[in-house]
Design an enzyme around this catalytic site. Structure first.
Site, PDB file in Angstrom:
ATOM      1  CE1 TYR A  30     113.016  66.888  87.922  1.00 49.20           C
ATOM      2  CE2 TYR A  30     114.341  66.659  89.900  1.00 49.20           C
ATOM      3  CZ  TYR A  30     113.217  67.142  89.272  1.00 49.20           C
ATOM      4  OH  TYR A  30     112.298  67.885  89.971  1.00 49.20           O
ATOM      5  CG  ASP A  80     102.774  71.329 100.466  1.00 51.72           C
ATOM      6  OD1 ASP A  80     102.965  70.095 100.485  1.00 51.72           O
ATOM      7  OD2 ASP A  80     103.586  72.133  99.962  1.00 51.72           O
ATOM      8  CD  GLN A 125      96.420  82.742  96.948  1.00 43.29           C
ATOM      9  OE1 GLN A 125      95.990  83.298  97.947  1.00 43.29           O
ATOM     10  NE2 GLN A 125      97.661  82.337  96.842  1.00 43.29           N
ATOM     11  NE  ARG A 127     107.701  72.283  91.309  1.00 42.37           N
ATOM     12  CZ  ARG A 127     107.136  71.921  92.462  1.00 42.37           C
ATOM     13  NH1 ARG A 127     105.878  72.216  92.708  1.00 42.37           N
ATOM     14  NH2 ARG A 127     107.812  71.275  93.362  1.00 42.37           N
TER      15      ARG A 127
HETATM   16  C1  LIG Z   1     112.318  72.754  95.880  1.00 41.37           C
HETATM   17  C2  LIG Z   1     111.131  71.845  95.928  1.00 41.37           C
HETATM   18  C3  LIG Z   1     111.140  70.691  95.178  1.00 41.37           C
HETATM   19  C4  LIG Z   1     110.075  69.792  95.263  1.00 41.37           C
HETATM   20  N1  LIG Z   1     110.115  68.659  94.508  1.00 41.37           N
HETATM   21  C5  LIG Z   1     109.105  67.756  94.610  1.00 41.37           C
HETATM   22  C6  LIG Z   1     109.126  66.558  93.830  1.00 41.37           C
HETATM   23  O1  LIG Z   1     110.048  66.318  93.054  1.00 41.37           O
HETATM   24  N2  LIG Z   1     108.080  65.677  93.981  1.00 41.37           N
HETATM   25  C7  LIG Z   1     107.041  65.921  94.826  1.00 41.37           C
HETATM   26  O2  LIG Z   1     106.133  65.087  94.920  1.00 41.37           O
HETATM   27  N3  LIG Z   1     106.983  67.071  95.557  1.00 41.37           N
HETATM   28  C8  LIG Z   1     107.978  67.977  95.463  1.00 41.37           C
HETATM   29  N4  LIG Z   1     107.923  69.140  96.187  1.00 41.37           N
HETATM   30  C9  LIG Z   1     106.762  69.395  97.066  1.00 41.37           C
HETATM   31  C10 LIG Z   1     105.584  69.924  96.250  1.00 41.37           C
HETATM   32  O3  LIG Z   1     105.976  71.042  95.506  1.00 41.37           O
HETATM   33  C11 LIG Z   1     104.420  70.297  97.172  1.00 41.37           C
HETATM   34  O4  LIG Z   1     104.228  69.300  98.137  1.00 41.37           O
HETATM   35  C12 LIG Z   1     103.136  70.435  96.341  1.00 41.37           C
HETATM   36  O5  LIG Z   1     103.268  71.491  95.412  1.00 41.37           O
HETATM   37  C13 LIG Z   1     101.937  70.686  97.244  1.00 41.37           C
HETATM   38  O6  LIG Z   1     100.801  70.826  96.450  1.00 41.37           O
HETATM   39  P1  LIG Z   1      99.461  71.441  97.053  1.00 41.37           P
HETATM   40  O7  LIG Z   1      98.484  71.412  95.928  1.00 41.37           O
HETATM   41  O8  LIG Z   1      99.128  70.759  98.319  1.00 41.37           O
HETATM   42  O9  LIG Z   1      99.827  72.933  97.467  1.00 41.37           O
HETATM   43  P2  LIG Z   1     100.323  74.152  96.584  1.00 41.37           P
HETATM   44  O10 LIG Z   1     101.138  73.704  95.438  1.00 41.37           O
HETATM   45  O11 LIG Z   1     100.934  75.116  97.537  1.00 41.37           O
HETATM   46  O12 LIG Z   1      98.993  74.767  95.984  1.00 41.37           O
HETATM   47  C14 LIG Z   1      98.129  75.532  96.777  1.00 41.37           C
HETATM   48  C15 LIG Z   1      97.198  76.309  95.872  1.00 41.37           C
HETATM   49  O13 LIG Z   1      96.238  76.981  96.689  1.00 41.37           O
HETATM   50  C16 LIG Z   1      96.135  78.335  96.286  1.00 41.37           C
HETATM   51  N5  LIG Z   1      95.694  79.094  97.468  1.00 41.37           N
HETATM   52  C17 LIG Z   1      96.415  79.415  98.566  1.00 41.37           C
HETATM   53  N6  LIG Z   1      95.649  80.080  99.449  1.00 41.37           N
HETATM   54  C18 LIG Z   1      94.417  80.188  98.891  1.00 41.37           C
HETATM   55  C19 LIG Z   1      93.195  80.767  99.322  1.00 41.37           C
HETATM   56  N7  LIG Z   1      93.086  81.374 100.508  1.00 41.37           N
HETATM   57  N8  LIG Z   1      92.119  80.692  98.505  1.00 41.37           N
HETATM   58  C20 LIG Z   1      92.206  80.074  97.285  1.00 41.37           C
HETATM   59  N9  LIG Z   1      93.353  79.527  96.835  1.00 41.37           N
HETATM   60  C21 LIG Z   1      94.433  79.554  97.625  1.00 41.37           C
HETATM   61  C22 LIG Z   1      97.533  78.681  95.799  1.00 41.37           C
HETATM   62  O14 LIG Z   1      97.531  79.820  94.961  1.00 41.37           O
HETATM   63  C23 LIG Z   1      97.909  77.397  95.065  1.00 41.37           C
HETATM   64  O15 LIG Z   1      97.425  77.394  93.749  1.00 41.37           O
HETATM   65  C24 LIG Z   1     108.974  70.065  96.113  1.00 41.37           C
HETATM   66  C25 LIG Z   1     108.950  71.241  96.854  1.00 41.37           C
HETATM   67  C26 LIG Z   1     110.010  72.138  96.756  1.00 41.37           C
HETATM   68  C27 LIG Z   1     109.971  73.395  97.578  1.00 41.37           C
END
Ligand SMILES: Cc1cc2nc3c(=O)[nH]c(=O)nc-3n(C[C@H](O)[C@H](O)[C@H](O)COP(=O)(O)OP(=O)(O)OC[C@H]3O[C@@H](n4cnc5c(N)ncnc54)[C@H](O)[C@@H]3O)c2cc1C
Length: 398
Positions: A216, A296, A34, A107
């Site tokens: 860290y 997620d 998106q 990140r």
């Molecule tokens: C404070 C904090 C610290 C963290 N530290 C760690 C850590 O140290 N180690 C670890 O493993 N995890 C950590 N996490 C968890 C980690 O950040 C998430 O689990 C991870 O980013 C999930 O990745 P994802 O690709 O599933 O989702 P996201 O990172 O949420 O990516 C989703 C993507 O989909 C896109 N998107 C959304 N809706 C649409 C749509 N309708 N159409 C097209 N695109 C769309 C978004 O723009 C985004 O690019 C942490 C989280 C937080 C909040």
């Protein structure tokens, strides 16, 4: 299935890893993101061997090691006096035992390495500014329709679109995530600015009443990342671009150890961001025919085990193995979900439980502090089992 087209919705860490893993199995991949351009927030992420093993297999090890910091250990301490309660070696010890490194990464660096690899892979086609709005499927295929009405057809679709997943909603209906009552502050400070704070080269966690503070190093030691979690109600915004006042952050951690204070003082007041932490209960299922979820989108995980992104990366490897070894798409996706549900639910629950453990007050905190050092052996064994997971082997053994 070694040919065909996969649609991946979301180019976060999970979506990009899935695109690379699927392309490696011979699938053509369409990635819909998106956002108008690739990007990640300016904060750190810990990647443990269970996930780095997948990234190594995808050929990204040297690019990541060039940008990472490899911590010596995980440490947990008391918030005020800094008594060390836990020390688990990481570094060479973990890399030797698990055949993959424990990495601390910015990140943006991790995302850039994944995006560059995806852009350089001929079978992957990426559409930025393509927000998936709905999904249609029948016996022959699946189509994602974006907000502008463009249609993207494929044989299978992976919703890797985060905690507020549109694909999840298309499959199972709307359901708001739960606010946990915790807010995370985060900041990145130059290591040179905190020399006097004596920041150790470890993944450090200071545990206090109703709050904990993690820090860290990143970028080979040039930066220090902190995540400061505090119980707070009345503010539930989920956005890394939400600026919080530094005076509020200072007040949240008043009286904490000088290392914590030093990091807060060094933080740029214009770059102290806060994020309301949300999660969901484990889903009973997350696949429907030719459509599945990843990361997620299906198992949002609190950061208290540093495993949310690691689970998304593991998902990607298992998904690709299942898709490659099973001709029928619905059976492949159901097989993937079956292999992942219990592990990811366990991590979701464990992360929630850690919030309680880290934030204990009064006599319960005293008891925790007295017993944690005695439980070091058990903790080491549990961590070892978590890191030993081999996503490729798990899928092949199914
Ligand atoms: C404070 C904090 C610290 C963290 N530290 C760690 C850590 O140290 N180690 C670890 O493993 N995890 C950590 N996490 C968890 C980690 O950040 C998430 O689990 C991870 O980013 C999930 O990745 P994802 O690709 O599933 O989702 P996201 O990172 O949420 O990516 C989703 C993507 O989909 C896109 N998107 C959304 N809706 C649409 C749509 N309708 N159409 C097209 N695109 C769309 C978004 O723009 C985004 O690019 C942490 C989280 C937080 C909040």
């Amino acid at each position: 299935m070694t040919a065909g087209r996969a649609i991946v919705v979301g180019a976060g860490i999970g979506g990009l890893t899935a695109a690379l893993a699927l392309a490696r199995k011979g699938l053509a991949v369409t990635v819909l993101e998106q956002a108008p351009e690739f990007g990640e927030v300016g904060a750190g992420i810990q990647v443990s061997p269970n996930a780095s093993r997948v990234l190594v297999e995808l050929g990204l090890e040297s690019a990541l090691l060039d940008l990472a910091f490899v911590p010596e250990a995980v440490e947990r301490r008391t918030w005020r006096r800094g008594h060390r309660l836990v020390h688990l070696p990481l570094g060479h010890e973990v890399a030797r035992r698990h055949g993959a490194p424990y990495l601390h990464l910015h990140r943006a660096d991790l995302h850039e390495v994944l995006a560059a690899a995806a852009l350089a892979t001929p079978g992957i086609e990426t559409h930025l500014g393509a927000a998936c709005a709905s999904v249609e499927q029948d016996a022959d295929g699946v189509t994602a329709i974006d907000a502008g009405g463009r249609r993207f057809a494929g044989d299978l679709l992976v919703g890797a679109d985060g905690i507020r997943s549109v694909v999840r909603e298309a499959l199972f209906g709307p359901a708001a995530p739960r606010f946990t009552g915790c807010v995370a502050w985060r900041g990145v400070v130059p290591a040179d600015a905190v020399r006097e704070a004596h920041v150790r080269p470890v993944a450090a966690n200071w545990m206090g009443p109703g709050a904990h503070f993690v820090h860290y190093y990143l970028r080979r030691g040039a930066l220090v990342n902190f995540v400061a979690v505090v119980e707070k109600t009345g503010w539930e915004t989920e956005s890394w671009t939400e600026r919080g006042g530094k005076s509020e952050l200072r007040a949240d951690f008043a009286g904490w150890h000088p290392t914590v204070q030093g990091l807060i003082e060094a933080a740029d007041p214009d770059a102290c961001f806060k994020w309301a932490l949300h999660d969901r209960d484990p889903l009973p299922r997350w696949t429907e025919g030719r459509v599945t979820l990843l990361g997620d989108a299906c198992h949002p995980t609190l950061p208290f085990m540093a495993q949310g992104a690691c689970m998304a990366i593991e998902d990607a490897a298992v998904l690709a193995e299942c898709v490659a070894s099973e001709a029928a798409v619905p059976a492949a996706l159901a097989g993937y979900e079956g292999l992942r549900r219990s592990r990811t639910a366990g991590i979701q629950r464990g992360s929630r439980a850690n919030a309680t453990l880290y934030h204990l007050r009064g006599p319960k905190a005293w008891l925790r502090n007295a017993t944690l050092p005695l439980a070091a052996g058990r903790l080491a064994k549990r961590t070892d089992a978590l890191y030993a997971y081999d996503a490729f082997a798990a899928a092949k053994g199914a």
